[in-house]
Design a protein around this motif. Sequence first.
Motif, PDB file in Angstrom:
ATOM      1  N   ASP A  98      12.447  14.512 -12.751  1.00  0.00           N
ATOM      2  CA  ASP A  98      12.725  15.955 -12.750  1.00  0.00           C
ATOM      3  C   ASP A  98      11.480  16.763 -12.395  1.00  0.00           C
ATOM      4  O   ASP A  98      11.553  17.746 -11.658  1.00  0.00           O
ATOM      5  N   SER A  99      10.345  16.355 -12.929  1.00  0.00           N
ATOM      6  CA  SER A  99       9.098  17.069 -12.661  1.00  0.00           C
ATOM      7  C   SER A  99       8.714  16.980 -11.185  1.00  0.00           C
ATOM      8  O   SER A  99       8.328  17.985 -10.570  1.00  0.00           O
ATOM      9  N   ILE A 100       8.829  15.802 -10.614  1.00  0.00           N
ATOM     10  CA  ILE A 100       8.482  15.622  -9.199  1.00  0.00           C
ATOM     11  C   ILE A 100       9.449  16.390  -8.305  1.00  0.00           C
ATOM     12  O   ILE A 100       9.032  17.015  -7.322  1.00  0.00           O
ATOM     13  N   GLU A 101      10.721  16.372  -8.630  1.00  0.00           N
ATOM     14  CA  GLU A 101      11.706  17.132  -7.855  1.00  0.00           C
ATOM     15  C   GLU A 101      11.377  18.628  -7.887  1.00  0.00           C
ATOM     16  O   GLU A 101      11.397  19.306  -6.857  1.00  0.00           O
ATOM     17  N   LEU A 102      11.049  19.125  -9.057  1.00  0.00           N
ATOM     18  CA  LEU A 102      10.675  20.529  -9.202  1.00  0.00           C
ATOM     19  C   LEU A 102       9.381  20.831  -8.448  1.00  0.00           C
ATOM     20  O   LEU A 102       9.270  21.859  -7.768  1.00  0.00           O
ATOM     21  N   LEU A 103       8.424  19.936  -8.528  1.00  0.00           N
ATOM     22  CA  LEU A 103       7.158  20.099  -7.815  1.00  0.00           C
ATOM     23  C   LEU A 103       7.390  20.193  -6.304  1.00  0.00           C
ATOM     24  O   LEU A 103       6.815  21.056  -5.629  1.00  0.00           O
ATOM     25  N   LYS A 104       8.251  19.358  -5.776  1.00  0.00           N
ATOM     26  CA  LYS A 104       8.574  19.395  -4.344  1.00  0.00           C
ATOM     27  C   LYS A 104       9.232  20.719  -3.960  1.00  0.00           C
ATOM     28  O   LYS A 104       8.950  21.270  -2.887  1.00  0.00           O
ATOM     29  N   MET A 105      10.100  21.217  -4.816  1.00  0.00           N
ATOM     30  CA  MET A 105      10.763  22.497  -4.545  1.00  0.00           C
ATOM     31  C   MET A 105       9.752  23.645  -4.525  1.00  0.00           C
ATOM     32  O   MET A 105       9.811  24.520  -3.651  1.00  0.00           O
ATOM     33  N   ILE A 106       8.847  23.629  -5.480  1.00  0.00           N
ATOM     34  CA  ILE A 106       7.825  24.677  -5.547  1.00  0.00           C
ATOM     35  C   ILE A 106       6.924  24.610  -4.321  1.00  0.00           C
ATOM     36  O   ILE A 106       6.644  25.631  -3.684  1.00  0.00           O
ATOM     37  N   ARG A 107       6.486  23.420  -3.979  1.00  0.00           N
ATOM     38  CA  ARG A 107       5.629  23.251  -2.789  1.00  0.00           C
ATOM     39  C   ARG A 107       6.339  23.730  -1.528  1.00  0.00           C
ATOM     40  O   ARG A 107       5.733  24.373  -0.672  1.00  0.00           O
ATOM     41  N   SER A 108       7.596  23.408  -1.410  1.00  0.00           N
ATOM     42  CA  SER A 108       8.371  23.837  -0.247  1.00  0.00           C
ATOM     43  C   SER A 108       8.450  25.358  -0.175  1.00  0.00           C
ATOM     44  O   SER A 108       8.296  25.948   0.907  1.00  0.00           O
ATOM     45  N   ALA A 109       8.677  26.001  -1.328  1.00  0.00           N
ATOM     46  CA  ALA A 109       8.748  27.469  -1.365  1.00  0.00           C
ATOM     47  C   ALA A 109       7.401  28.088  -0.992  1.00  0.00           C
ATOM     48  O   ALA A 109       7.354  29.100  -0.284  1.00  0.00           O
ATOM     49  N   ILE A 110       6.311  27.475  -1.420  1.00  0.00           N
ATOM     50  CA  ILE A 110       4.974  27.968  -1.073  1.00  0.00           C
ATOM     51  C   ILE A 110       4.753  27.860   0.433  1.00  0.00           C
ATOM     52  O   ILE A 110       4.311  28.821   1.075  1.00  0.00           O
ATOM     53  N   ILE A 111       5.066  26.714   0.986  1.00  0.00           N
ATOM     54  CA  ILE A 111       4.874  26.496   2.431  1.00  0.00           C
ATOM     55  C   ILE A 111       5.721  27.468   3.231  1.00  0.00           C
ATOM     56  O   ILE A 111       5.240  28.088   4.188  1.00  0.00           O
ATOM     57  N   THR A 112       6.983  27.630   2.850  1.00  0.00           N
ATOM     58  CA  THR A 112       7.872  28.561   3.543  1.00  0.00           C
ATOM     59  C   THR A 112       7.332  29.983   3.485  1.00  0.00           C
ATOM     60  O   THR A 112       7.311  30.695   4.491  1.00  0.00           O
ATOM     61  N   SER A 113       6.879  30.390   2.317  1.00  0.00           N
ATOM     62  CA  SER A 113       6.336  31.745   2.154  1.00  0.00           C
ATOM     63  C   SER A 113       5.069  31.941   2.969  1.00  0.00           C
ATOM     64  O   SER A 113       4.879  32.995   3.593  1.00  0.00           O
ATOM     65  N   LYS A 114       4.190  30.958   2.964  1.00  0.00           N
ATOM     66  CA  LYS A 114       2.959  31.051   3.758  1.00  0.00           C
ATOM     67  C   LYS A 114       3.285  31.142   5.242  1.00  0.00           C
ATOM     68  O   LYS A 114       2.651  31.911   5.973  1.00  0.00           O
ATOM     69  N   ASN A 115       4.264  30.373   5.688  1.00  0.00           N
ATOM     70  CA  ASN A 115       4.665  30.422   7.096  1.00  0.00           C
ATOM     71  C   ASN A 115       5.211  31.802   7.461  1.00  0.00           C
ATOM     72  O   ASN A 115       4.922  32.324   8.541  1.00  0.00           O
ATOM     73  N   LYS A 116       5.992  32.394   6.578  1.00  0.00           N
ATOM     74  CA  LYS A 116       6.527  33.739   6.827  1.00  0.00           C
ATOM     75  C   LYS A 116       5.406  34.765   6.916  1.00  0.00           C
ATOM     76  O   LYS A 116       5.429  35.652   7.775  1.00  0.00           O
ATOM     77  N   VAL A 117       4.432  34.650   6.032  1.00  0.00           N
ATOM     78  CA  VAL A 117       3.287  35.570   6.060  1.00  0.00           C
ATOM     79  C   VAL A 117       2.517  35.402   7.365  1.00  0.00           C
ATOM     80  O   VAL A 117       2.168  36.386   8.028  1.00  0.00           O
ATOM     81  N   ASN A 118       2.281  34.157   7.757  1.00  0.00           N
ATOM     82  CA  ASN A 118       1.542  33.902   9.006  1.00  0.00           C
ATOM     83  C   ASN A 118       2.305  34.401  10.223  1.00  0.00           C
ATOM     84  O   ASN A 118       1.694  34.933  11.160  1.00  0.00           O
ATOM     85  N   GLN A 119       3.614  34.249  10.234  1.00  0.00           N
ATOM     86  CA  GLN A 119       4.421  34.758  11.341  1.00  0.00           C
ATOM     87  C   GLN A 119       4.355  36.267  11.414  1.00  0.00           C
ATOM     88  O   GLN A 119       4.262  36.847  12.504  1.00  0.00           O
ATOM     89  N   ALA A 120       4.393  36.925  10.278  1.00  0.00           N
ATOM     90  CA  ALA A 120       4.323  38.379  10.250  1.00  0.00           C
ATOM     91  C   ALA A 120       2.954  38.864  10.744  1.00  0.00           C
ATOM     92  O   ALA A 120       2.883  39.860  11.475  1.00  0.00           O
ATOM     93  N   VAL A 121       1.907  38.158  10.388  1.00  0.00           N
ATOM     94  CA  VAL A 121       0.560  38.524  10.830  1.00  0.00           C
ATOM     95  C   VAL A 121       0.454  38.357  12.349  1.00  0.00           C
ATOM     96  O   VAL A 121      -0.058  39.236  13.043  1.00  0.00           O
ATOM     97  N   ARG A 122       0.969  37.241  12.881  1.00  0.00           N
ATOM     98  CA  ARG A 122       0.922  37.020  14.339  1.00  0.00           C
ATOM     99  C   ARG A 122       1.757  38.051  15.085  1.00  0.00           C
ATOM    100  O   ARG A 122       1.385  38.514  16.152  1.00  0.00           O
ATOM    101  N   LYS A 123       2.895  38.394  14.503  1.00  0.00           N
ATOM    102  CA  LYS A 123       3.790  39.380  15.133  1.00  0.00           C
ATOM    103  C   LYS A 123       3.120  40.756  15.215  1.00  0.00           C
ATOM    104  O   LYS A 123       3.296  41.478  16.183  1.00  0.00           O
ATOM    105  N   ASN A 124       2.364  41.106  14.186  1.00  0.00           N
ATOM    106  CA  ASN A 124       1.705  42.404  14.144  1.00  0.00           C
ATOM    107  C   ASN A 124       0.353  42.429  14.855  1.00  0.00           C
ATOM    108  O   ASN A 124      -0.279  43.464  14.939  1.00  0.00           O
ATOM    109  N   SER A 125      -0.097  41.282  15.351  1.00  0.00           N
ATOM    110  CA  SER A 125      -1.396  41.228  16.043  1.00  0.00           C
ATOM    111  C   SER A 125      -1.287  41.620  17.489  1.00  0.00           C
ATOM    112  O   SER A 125      -0.361  41.539  18.165  1.00  0.00           O
TER     113      SER A 125
END
Length: 125
Positions: A98-125
């Motif tokens: 359960d802990s590892i499954e939750l850890l993977k979900m959290i990591r995935s959400a972090i990566i997705t959020s970071k990618n969205k932030v980076n896309q927004a920065v590139r779009k506004n550049s």
Amino acid sequence: MSESIIKNKSFHFTIRIVKLYKFLLENKKEYVLSKQVLRSGTAIGALVREAQNAESNAHFIHKLGVAQKENDDTLYWLELLFETEYLDEKEFISMQKDSIELLKMIRSAIITSKNKVNQAVRKNS
């Protein structure tokens, strides 16, 4: 990955951690390690909840990053409880899974959020 899935998963994991804490106190008379796993294990759900109310993307990512750290700490305490024979193999594997499954979900959400932030920065550049 939907934040509500992470929210639900982390809440149910927190319930399991509280029950594990009670089991360790009542059945194993273990008072030190059990508090450590309780602290880190319950922090995960609280941090996920905080992340959902974040004031910015950076704050969201930060809170999930701390939740990721607390999850890793929880895995450490679970491993230690297993290796010191406070948890049997079945109990440990169930909690670890359960802990590892939750850890993977959290990591995935972090990566997705970071990618969205980076896309927004590139779009506004």
